[in-house]
Write an enzyme that holds these catalytic residues in place. Structure first.
Site, mmCIF file in Angstrom:
data_model
loop_
_atom_site.group_PDB
_atom_site.id
_atom_site.type_symbol
_atom_site.label_atom_id
_atom_site.label_comp_id
_atom_site.label_asym_id
_atom_site.label_seq_id
_atom_site.Cartn_x
_atom_site.Cartn_y
_atom_site.Cartn_z
ATOM 1 N N GLU A 46 7.222 -32.776 -22.770
ATOM 2 C CA GLU A 46 7.776 -32.035 -23.724
ATOM 3 C C GLU A 46 8.748 -32.937 -24.113
ATOM 4 O O GLU A 46 9.180 -33.138 -25.657
ATOM 5 C CB GLU A 46 8.287 -30.811 -23.789
ATOM 6 C CG GLU A 46 6.875 -30.022 -23.392
ATOM 7 C CD GLU A 46 5.637 -29.911 -24.502
ATOM 8 O OE1 GLU A 46 6.000 -30.460 -25.669
ATOM 9 O OE2 GLU A 46 4.567 -29.505 -24.270
ATOM 10 N N ASN A 50 9.459 -35.563 -27.584
ATOM 11 C CA ASN A 50 10.257 -35.158 -28.557
ATOM 12 C C ASN A 50 11.185 -36.420 -29.036
ATOM 13 O O ASN A 50 11.516 -36.467 -30.339
ATOM 14 C CB ASN A 50 11.277 -33.989 -28.161
ATOM 15 C CG ASN A 50 10.430 -32.681 -28.617
ATOM 16 O OD1 ASN A 50 9.320 -32.534 -29.172
ATOM 17 N ND2 ASN A 50 10.911 -31.528 -27.681
ATOM 18 N N ARG A 104 1.712 -30.730 -35.282
ATOM 19 C CA ARG A 104 2.698 -30.240 -34.223
ATOM 20 C C ARG A 104 2.704 -28.729 -34.459
ATOM 21 O O ARG A 104 2.781 -28.196 -35.204
ATOM 22 C CB ARG A 104 4.309 -30.850 -34.508
ATOM 23 C CG ARG A 104 4.324 -32.338 -34.475
ATOM 24 C CD ARG A 104 4.859 -32.976 -33.384
ATOM 25 N NE ARG A 104 4.051 -33.883 -32.806
ATOM 26 C CZ ARG A 104 3.544 -34.007 -31.747
ATOM 27 N NH1 ARG A 104 4.042 -32.994 -30.764
ATOM 28 N NH2 ARG A 104 2.911 -34.825 -31.184
HETATM 29 N N1 LIG Z 1 15.074 -35.070 -29.395
HETATM 30 C C1 LIG Z 1 14.949 -34.499 -30.575
HETATM 31 N N2 LIG Z 1 15.666 -35.068 -31.516
HETATM 32 C C2 LIG Z 1 15.677 -34.791 -32.605
HETATM 33 N N3 LIG Z 1 14.964 -33.535 -33.021
HETATM 34 C C3 LIG Z 1 14.206 -32.970 -32.249
HETATM 35 C C4 LIG Z 1 14.256 -33.283 -30.841
HETATM 36 N N4 LIG Z 1 13.506 -32.575 -30.027
HETATM 37 C C5 LIG Z 1 13.291 -31.572 -30.974
HETATM 38 N N5 LIG Z 1 13.641 -31.722 -32.143
HETATM 39 C C6 LIG Z 1 13.301 -30.685 -33.288
HETATM 40 O O1 LIG Z 1 13.255 -29.477 -32.777
HETATM 41 C C7 LIG Z 1 12.117 -29.052 -33.268
HETATM 42 C C8 LIG Z 1 11.339 -28.137 -32.310
HETATM 43 O O2 LIG Z 1 10.722 -28.883 -30.916
HETATM 44 P P1 LIG Z 1 9.632 -28.447 -30.428
HETATM 45 O O3 LIG Z 1 9.278 -29.556 -29.277
HETATM 46 O O4 LIG Z 1 9.501 -27.148 -29.618
HETATM 47 O O5 LIG Z 1 8.294 -28.227 -31.318
HETATM 48 P P2 LIG Z 1 7.893 -29.765 -32.115
HETATM 49 O O6 LIG Z 1 7.795 -30.997 -31.504
HETATM 50 O O7 LIG Z 1 7.975 -29.782 -33.593
HETATM 51 O O8 LIG Z 1 6.120 -29.508 -31.811
HETATM 52 P P3 LIG Z 1 5.170 -29.389 -30.572
HETATM 53 O O9 LIG Z 1 6.043 -29.662 -29.285
HETATM 54 O O10 LIG Z 1 4.477 -28.310 -30.080
HETATM 55 O O11 LIG Z 1 4.063 -30.608 -30.728
HETATM 56 C C9 LIG Z 1 11.058 -30.322 -33.770
HETATM 57 O O12 LIG Z 1 10.155 -30.163 -34.481
HETATM 58 C C10 LIG Z 1 12.336 -31.297 -34.339
HETATM 59 O O13 LIG Z 1 12.947 -30.711 -35.294
HETATM 60 MG MG LIG Z 2 7.581 -31.223 -29.277
#
Ligand SMILES: Nc1ncnc2c1ncn2[C@@H]1O[C@H](COP(=O)(O)OP(=O)(O)OP(=O)(O)O)[C@@H](O)[C@H]1O
Ligand SMILES: [Mg+2]
Lengths: 145, 102
Positions: A46, A50, A104
């Protein structure tokens, strides 16, 4: 016993599998159960994903993955120097995503939280994000597996 | 991740196997949607996950994407045979409320 490791690699999606497998190999001496091993791999995946899809969207940057073990406790730190998160509290809310149109689900942080014992996220807009996770193993040696 | 399929009169079975992450999901999405479109006459879509050894949240987005596709074509969609690690992530995310497990 205390042990540690540090890896840096480019944010190419081909490294997703490498990153989680590396952590899985590193923690084998702690005798994790199959389900603990799978939880850690998922949580690492995860955070690393990200960095690739959000932090370094449309570019390539460097991801740093560090692990430290003390006895049956694992500390993981995954950091990037990408776009950063403006509101961490909002970003960690279940179903919150900024990439709706790319299939996502916004469940990444919720899964990290559920699959580890502690999750902490620090971030600064334009500077990057660091995810800290702690996992405590039940000690597979006493396990009948 | 590999994708294979089997169809009879009214059901399309899609078998997914391997590791489902953001890297592997890209090709699998296209392959699944092709299969769904070319079997649009089926009224049931069963996604068999028995071969999935690893899944992260990308898998949730992937499954919701196929759910939407199936809905558009008036197909009912189900999940079959997830391994315990897959089952855990699908339960935590509440996905079974959308795509029932049979
Ligand atoms: N390393 C990062 N750098 C910048 N923004 C981030 C980072 N990690 C998460 N985010 C932000 O936080 C939000 C939520 O992250 P999360 O992993 O919970 O969901 P997602 O990646 O959008 O979807 P999924 O993980 O379910 O595919 C993301 O949509 C993004 O905007
Ligand atoms: Mg994610």
């Amino acid at each position: 016993m205390k042990n540690y490791m540090k890896l840096t690699f480019p944010s190419d999606s081909v490294n997703q599998s490498f990153a989680r497998s590396a952590v899985a190999s590193f923690i084998l001496p702690l005798n994790p159960t199959l389900s603990e091993l799978s939880d850690v791999k998922t949580a690492v995946s995860e955070a690393v994903t990200n960095c690739m899809v959000h932090a370094y969207r449309h570019t390539t940057g460097e991801i740093t993955l560090e692990c430290e073990t003390f006895g049956n406790v694992l500390h993981i730190r995954i950091s990037d120097t990408g776009v950063g998160i403006e509101n961490v509290e909002l970003a960690t809310t279940p179903f919150y995503t900024t990439l709706d149109d790319e299939e996502r689900s916004g469940m990444g942080f919720t899964i990290m939280q559920t699959f580890t014992d502690e999750l902490k996220v620090t971030s600064a807009k334009g500077q990057g994000t660091t995810v800290y996770m702690t996992k405590i193993f039940t000690d597979g040696q006493t396990d009948a597996e | 991740m590999t994708v294979s399929a089997k169809a009879n009169d009214n059901s399309l079975y899609i078998y997914l196997s391997g590791e489902m992450d953001e890297h592997s999901a890209r090709a699998a999405r296209i392959r699944c949607d092709d299969l769904i479109e070319s079997n649009a006459a089926c009224c049931r879509l069963i996604l068999n996950l028995a071969g999935i050894r690893f899944m992260d949240s990308t898998g949730i987005g992937f499954l919701i994407g196929r759910y939407k596709k199936a809905k558009l074509l008036c197909m009912q969609i189900f999940i079959e045979n997830p391994e315990p690690c897959t089952d855990k992530i699908l339960s935590v995310s509440g996905l079974y409320a959308l795509i029932p497990k049979i």
